[in-house]
Scaffold this motif. Structure first.
Motif, PDB file in Angstrom:
ATOM      1  N   LYS A 179       0.867  -1.190   0.000  1.00 51.65           N
ATOM      2  CA  LYS A 179       0.000   0.000   0.000  1.00 51.65           C
ATOM      3  C   LYS A 179       0.898   1.232   0.000  1.00 51.65           C
ATOM      4  O   LYS A 179       1.707   1.407   0.912  1.00 51.65           O
ATOM      5  CB  LYS A 179      -0.863   0.020   1.254  1.00 51.65           C
ATOM      6  CG  LYS A 179      -1.915  -1.065   1.280  1.00 51.65           C
ATOM      7  CD  LYS A 179      -2.869  -0.834   2.476  1.00 51.65           C
ATOM      8  CE  LYS A 179      -3.763  -2.026   2.677  1.00 51.65           C
ATOM      9  NZ  LYS A 179      -3.108  -3.153   3.336  1.00 51.65           N
ATOM     10  N   ARG A 180       0.774   2.034  -1.006  1.00 49.32           N
ATOM     11  CA  ARG A 180       1.539   3.274  -1.058  1.00 49.32           C
ATOM     12  C   ARG A 180       0.678   4.374  -1.656  1.00 49.32           C
ATOM     13  O   ARG A 180      -0.106   4.115  -2.579  1.00 49.32           O
ATOM     14  CB  ARG A 180       2.791   3.120  -1.943  1.00 49.32           C
ATOM     15  CG  ARG A 180       3.827   2.125  -1.458  1.00 49.32           C
ATOM     16  CD  ARG A 180       4.576   2.634  -0.217  1.00 49.32           C
ATOM     17  NE  ARG A 180       5.679   1.758   0.146  1.00 49.32           N
ATOM     18  CZ  ARG A 180       5.574   0.695   0.956  1.00 49.32           C
ATOM     19  NH1 ARG A 180       4.397   0.356   1.467  1.00 49.32           N
ATOM     20  NH2 ARG A 180       6.638  -0.027   1.236  1.00 49.32           N
ATOM     21  N   ASP A 181       0.824   5.593  -1.141  1.00 51.96           N
ATOM     22  CA  ASP A 181       0.195   6.729  -1.809  1.00 51.96           C
ATOM     23  C   ASP A 181       0.910   6.908  -3.144  1.00 51.96           C
ATOM     24  O   ASP A 181       2.103   6.586  -3.248  1.00 51.96           O
ATOM     25  CB  ASP A 181       0.351   7.998  -0.956  1.00 51.96           C
ATOM     26  CG  ASP A 181      -0.353   7.848   0.390  1.00 51.96           C
ATOM     27  OD1 ASP A 181      -1.355   7.109   0.455  1.00 51.96           O
ATOM     28  OD2 ASP A 181       0.133   8.440   1.377  1.00 51.96           O
ATOM     29  N   LYS A 186       4.256  12.936  -4.259  1.00 49.59           N
ATOM     30  CA  LYS A 186       5.526  13.087  -3.528  1.00 49.59           C
ATOM     31  C   LYS A 186       6.615  13.688  -4.400  1.00 49.59           C
ATOM     32  O   LYS A 186       7.759  13.822  -3.958  1.00 49.59           O
ATOM     33  CB  LYS A 186       5.988  11.722  -3.012  1.00 49.59           C
ATOM     34  CG  LYS A 186       4.994  11.058  -2.069  1.00 49.59           C
ATOM     35  CD  LYS A 186       5.244   9.570  -1.968  1.00 49.59           C
ATOM     36  CE  LYS A 186       4.206   8.886  -1.099  1.00 49.59           C
ATOM     37  NZ  LYS A 186       4.112   7.444  -1.353  1.00 49.59           N
TER      38      LYS A 186
END
Ligand SMILES: Cc1cc2nc3c(=O)[nH]c(=O)nc-3n(C[C@H](O)[C@H](O)[C@H](O)COP(=O)(O)O)c2cc1C
Length: 191
Positions: A179-181, A186
């Motif tokens: 799970k990563r944004d 970024k």
């Protein structure tokens, strides 16, 4: 190596916890190769700050006793959790090997400490990706108990531990995707 191979290894890398290990031994040959790969991490001024202590067999049992006893000693009666105490021992027993992740500060302090920590962490990433590529489970654990390891290891001057790298074979075919944004939130592109 093909681009898709390196992408797959990086993106499939996961933390695999001791509860998922199946008890099969991780070979010394693999551990040596993994550490050899760690040794190729980038390092400013070639300080090579990463240090590793590999615990197996009775050394691993001694660590389990030390960590669980230390947990008892430093925890108040009201905060003491029998579950956590058991888990410390269970994790040590479940791992085929535990590698203490340590850092040796450069004697002349030629680079700031954060650069040494960054270098050590990149060495750990090399180990982690080596595990992923070989379907061996691992994860970096950083419990508060590491502050007490001076009573367990014979550290050199300027050496300290930043956590444990647990290793074990596991059966599950594939973990869920990480799970990563999204990376877009970024990154700023400047032209
Ligand atoms: C420096 C560092 C310390 C960590 N310490 C712990 C820890 O003490 N306990 C834990 O459960 N996970 C620890 N982790 C693992 C993270 O929880 C894990 O990387 C994160 O949940 C993302 O999952 P993934 O590794 O499967 O992508 C640590 C990871 C890093 C990089």
């Amino acid at each position: 190596m093909l681009e898709e191979d390196i992408n797959t290894i990086i993106r499939e890398r996961r933390s695999i916890f001791p509860v998922e290990y199946n008890g099969k031994e991780v070979s010394k040959a693999f551990i040596k190769m993994m550490l050899e790969n760690a040794n190729y991490a980038p390092t400013h001024k070639l300080t090579q700050p990463w240090r590793f202590k590999v615990l197996q067999g009775s050394a691993k049992e001694r660590l389990a006793i030390f960590l669980s006893d230390t947990y008892t000693d430093i925890t108040s009666e009201t905060d003491f959790s029998p579950f956590k105490h058991k888990k410390i021992i269970r994790n040590c027993n479940a791992a085929s090997a535990i590698v203490a992740i340590c850092l040796q500060r450069d004697k002349k302090e030629r680079v700031p400490e954060w650069e040494e920590v960054a270098s050590m962490a990149m060495a750990v990433q090399n180990m982690w990706l080596t595990c992923t590529a070989n379907k061996i489970g691992c994860y970096w654990s950083s419990p508060k108990l590491i502050d007490y390891l001076g009573d367990f290891f014979d550290f050199e001057d300027g050496e300290r531990c930043y956590g444990f790298f647990y290793l074990g074979h596991y059966d599950k075919e594939q973990k869920d995707a990480s799970k990563r944004d999204p990376i877009e939130v970024k990154v700023q592109w400047l032209e």
